[in-house]
Design an enzyme around this catalytic site. Structure first.
Site, PDB file in Angstrom:
ATOM      1  N   TYR A 184      -2.020  11.293   1.772  1.00  0.00           N
ATOM      2  CA  TYR A 184      -3.162  11.329   0.530  1.00  0.00           C
ATOM      3  C   TYR A 184      -3.439  12.495   0.051  1.00  0.00           C
ATOM      4  O   TYR A 184      -2.962  13.222  -0.879  1.00  0.00           O
ATOM      5  CB  TYR A 184      -4.722  10.765   0.925  1.00  0.00           C
ATOM      6  CG  TYR A 184      -4.533   9.083   1.117  1.00  0.00           C
ATOM      7  CD1 TYR A 184      -4.770   8.098   0.096  1.00  0.00           C
ATOM      8  CD2 TYR A 184      -4.414   8.723   2.410  1.00  0.00           C
ATOM      9  CE1 TYR A 184      -4.376   7.070   0.409  1.00  0.00           C
ATOM     10  CE2 TYR A 184      -4.825   7.866   2.029  1.00  0.00           C
ATOM     11  CZ  TYR A 184      -4.948   6.473   1.816  1.00  0.00           C
ATOM     12  OH  TYR A 184      -4.827   4.706   1.866  1.00  0.00           O
ATOM     13  N   HIS A 237      -6.795  -7.262  -0.669  1.00  0.00           N
ATOM     14  CA  HIS A 237      -5.761  -5.977  -0.928  1.00  0.00           C
ATOM     15  C   HIS A 237      -5.130  -6.273   0.338  1.00  0.00           C
ATOM     16  O   HIS A 237      -3.940  -6.181  -0.030  1.00  0.00           O
ATOM     17  CB  HIS A 237      -6.694  -4.743  -0.505  1.00  0.00           C
ATOM     18  CG  HIS A 237      -5.758  -2.917  -0.129  1.00  0.00           C
ATOM     19  ND1 HIS A 237      -5.131  -2.984  -1.787  1.00  0.00           N
ATOM     20  CD2 HIS A 237      -4.835  -2.387   0.537  1.00  0.00           C
ATOM     21  CE1 HIS A 237      -3.774  -1.503  -1.122  1.00  0.00           C
ATOM     22  NE2 HIS A 237      -4.535  -1.481   0.438  1.00  0.00           N
ATOM     23  N   ASP A 251       0.634  -1.229  -0.484  1.00  0.00           N
ATOM     24  CA  ASP A 251       0.440   0.145  -0.050  1.00  0.00           C
ATOM     25  C   ASP A 251       0.727   1.285   0.037  1.00  0.00           C
ATOM     26  O   ASP A 251       1.810   1.627  -1.042  1.00  0.00           O
ATOM     27  CB  ASP A 251      -0.835   0.096   1.063  1.00  0.00           C
ATOM     28  CG  ASP A 251      -1.701   0.928   1.088  1.00  0.00           C
ATOM     29  OD1 ASP A 251      -2.429   0.781   0.697  1.00  0.00           O
ATOM     30  OD2 ASP A 251      -1.953   2.393   1.554  1.00  0.00           O
TER      31      ASP A 251
END
Length: 374
Positions: free
Chosen positions: A292, A349, A183
Site C-alpha cells: 500500500y 470481498h 485483491d
C-alpha cells in the site's frame, strides 16, 4: 515433479507430513493446517465443482467417458461430491533475486494463484485441489513479504512484484501460464498481463481493479469509492497500522475477514487462525503494508492509461464487496479485449474463501471454454 533450477523441493503427504520424515511447520504448529478446504463442500451442498472439474479435464485433454485413473477416489457427503484431495508439494523457488515459498499440486498446464492482503497461499487451497483434479498444475506462492517467503526491505512496487511472478513462471520450467489473482494478487495479475504478455496465456482477476482504474475512476473520480478506500490512506501512516493489526495476537485479522464478508459464519475461528498465526508482531505486518505504501507513493505521480491486453481474461466480482464498488468493473472492457465478466451476488470481498466451490467451478468452466483459443 522434478525441481528445476532455482527450486528446492519438499514433498508433503495429505496432512502436511514431509515424506522424508522431517518435522515441518504443520507438525510443530497443528493449528496452522488450513481447514477451510475440507469444509467447503459441506457448506455449499449444491456446488458442482466435481462435475465441472471432470468436464474441464476431458475437454482440455481429449478424454471421453470416465475420468482418468489418477483422479483417485472422491468422497460423497450427503449427496454432494468433493474433488479428490491432491498431494500438495512445498518448494522454495528463486525468482527476481528473492525466494518465494510455493505450494504446488497436480500436473498439466501451469496455473499460478496469487493471494491478497492479509492472506497467504492457503487461501487458494480449495482451488489447488480442484485445478489438480481437472488436469492442471497449480501453484500458490506466499508473495514477497508474506509468510515463509523472503521479506526484503524494498521491492514492493508493482513493477518489481510483477517481475517476481514472471520469473516464477520461468523458474518452474514454463514459458507461459494462466495467472489468477485476488485483491493485491489481482492487481499484480493485471500488471503481469500488461507488462509481461509473453508470460501470460490467460488471466483471471477476483475483486480487484487495474491500478489505473482504481486511481483514476475510483479514488480520483468517485467520492463514494474514495470513502470505501479509507483504509489505504490509513495503511500509509508509519508504525501505527502495524501495531493495531498485530496487537492481541492479531485480533484485527478476524475483523478484517468478517467485515468484508456476507456469510460471516463461513469465517470461523479455525479458518482464520492460520492467518493470525502468521503475524507474531508488528514486523510481520510491515512488509504486507509495504504494498500500500509503495502504491501511495506512485499514486502521487501520473499513471499512463493501460495498454491493450489481448490474452483471454476473466473478471469475477463479488457484488457485496464493501471496499470495491461494482462501478469499477466496466472501465476494464476498454483495454482488456477478451474479457469475460461474471458477477457473484450475495458475496463479499474474500470471494475464493467465502464461496470456494463456486469460484472453483467458474474458473474451471472458463478454463475449459478458453482452452482452444488461449
Amino acid at each position: 515433479v522434478a525441481p528445476h533450477r532455482g527450486v528446492e523441493a519438499r514433498q508433503h503427504g495429505p496432512l502436511g507430513q514431509p515424506r522424508d520424515g522431517r518435522e515441518d511447520e504443520h507438525q510443530r504448529h497443528p493449528r496452522r493446517l488450513p481447514r477451510h478446504g475440507r469444509r467447503a463442500v459441506r457448506q455449499h451442498p449444491r456446488a458442482d465443482v466435481h462435475l465441472v472439474a471432470e468436464r474441464a479435464h476431458q475437454r482440455a485433454r481429449g478424454h471421453r467417458g470416465h475420468p482418468p485413473h489418477h483422479w483417485g477416489r472422491s468422497v460423497a457427503h450427503r449427496g454432494c461430491c468433493t474433488v479428490p484431495r491432491a498431494m500438495i508439494e512445498a518448494r522454495d523457488v528463486t525468482t527476481n533475486g528473492i525466494r518465494l515459498r510455493c505450494h504446488l499440486a497436480g500436473a498439466g498446464p501451469l496455473v499460478v494463484l496469487l493471494h491478497g492482503f492479509p492472506e497467504r497461499w492457503f487461501s487458494w487451497e480449495p482451488q489447488l485441489h480442484a485445478l489438480a483434479a481437472a488436469g492442471y498444475r497449480a501453484v500458490a506462492p506466499d508473495l514477497r513479504g508474506y509468510g515463509d517467503s523472503d521479506r526484503p526491505a524494498d521491492g514492493y512496487d508493482v513493477a518489481t512484484l510483477s517481475a517476481d511472478i514472471a520469473g516464477l513462471i520461468e523458474a518452474l520450467g514454463e514459458t507461459r501460464a494462466t495467472v489468477v489473482g485476488h485483491d493485491w494478487g489481482g492487481a499484480l495479475t493485471w500488471c503481469i498481463a500488461e507488462r509481461h504478455p509473453e508470460r501470460v496465456r490467460r488471466f483471471a482477476v477476483l475483486n480487484c481493479p487495474h491500478p489505473w482504474v482504481l486511481r483514476n475512476v475510483g479514488l480520483f473520480g468517485s467520492r463514494r469509492q474514495l470513502a470505501r478506500s479509507w483504509y489505504i490512506l490509513f495503511f500509509g501512516l508509519p508504525a501505527l497500522p502495524e501495531r493495531m493489526i498485530a496487537r492481541g495476537d492479531a485480533a484485527a485479522i478476524p475483523r478484517i475477514f468478517r467485515g468484508g464478508a456476507c456469510d460471516r459464519a463461513r469465517f470461523t475461528d479455525a479458518l482464520i487462525q492460520p492467518y493470525r498465526d502468521s503475524i507474531r508482531g508488528p514486523r510481520d505486518v510491515t512488509p504486507m503494508l509495504a504494498y500500500y505504501r509503495a502504491a501511495l507513493r506512485s499514486g502521487l505521480r501520473p499513471i499512463a492509461s493501460p495498454g491493450p491486453i489481448d490474452a483471454p481474461g476473466l473478471l469475477l466480482w463479488a457484488e457485496e464487496d464493501p471496499a470495491l464498488g461494482t462501478e469499477l468493473i466496466s472501465p476494464h472492457l476498454a483495454f482488456a479485449r477478451s474479457l469475460r465478466v461474471e458477477r457473484i451476488p450475495r458475496c463479499g470481498h474474500f470471494v475464493q474463501i467465502e464461496r470456494p466451490d463456486e469460484v472453483s467451478a467458474r474458473l474451471l468452466r472458463w478454463l475449459a471454454d478458453t482452452e482452444v483459443t488461449a
